[in-house]
Design a protein around this motif. Sequence first.
Motif: not given
Length: 166
Positions: A2-30
């Motif tokens: 696991i490179h990063a686990v994103l937590i936070g409330p609805p509207g924090a941007g977990k899904s959007t930021v998670g995809r971008l972070l995974a792309d930036r790190l060259g790893v998968g997103y889930r």
Amino acid sequence: MIHAVLIGPPGAGKSTVGRLLADRLGVGYRDTDDDVEAVAGKPVGDIFVEDGEERFRELEAEAVRRALASHDGVLSLGGGAVLKEETRRLLGGHPVVYLEVSLAQAVQRVGLASARPLLVLNPRSRLKKLLDERRPVYEALAKLTVKTDDREPDDIAEEIAGVFGR
């Protein structure tokens, strides 16, 4: 790993930021909400309505457990996943990032006519209550807290990558 686990409330941007972070790190997103929907064969909102929140939380806890054990990349958790003690325990030792968002920004992002199951009745009031209740849990779990208000998702992903990039 696991490179990063994103937590936070609805509207924090977990899904959007998670995809971008995974792309930036060259790893998968889930996203564990996607995993829950796949297992249940229906959207999260339908699980809440038809099966109840307790059943959803059971499915969610199992999805988080499986993802933490097997996923290689960036993982986004549903806003309430951290409510289960088992999940909090499993997150220990992982690079947990709390995406912090103000009530005003969260309301703008999720909208007041949201289809999110916990925000159906009086969404602004419910969202404030969720933020107030969960903030201490998010803060306690986080190895890194990133404020997301008035920021572009790319900037947030870059900040996280700067800390947890490998």
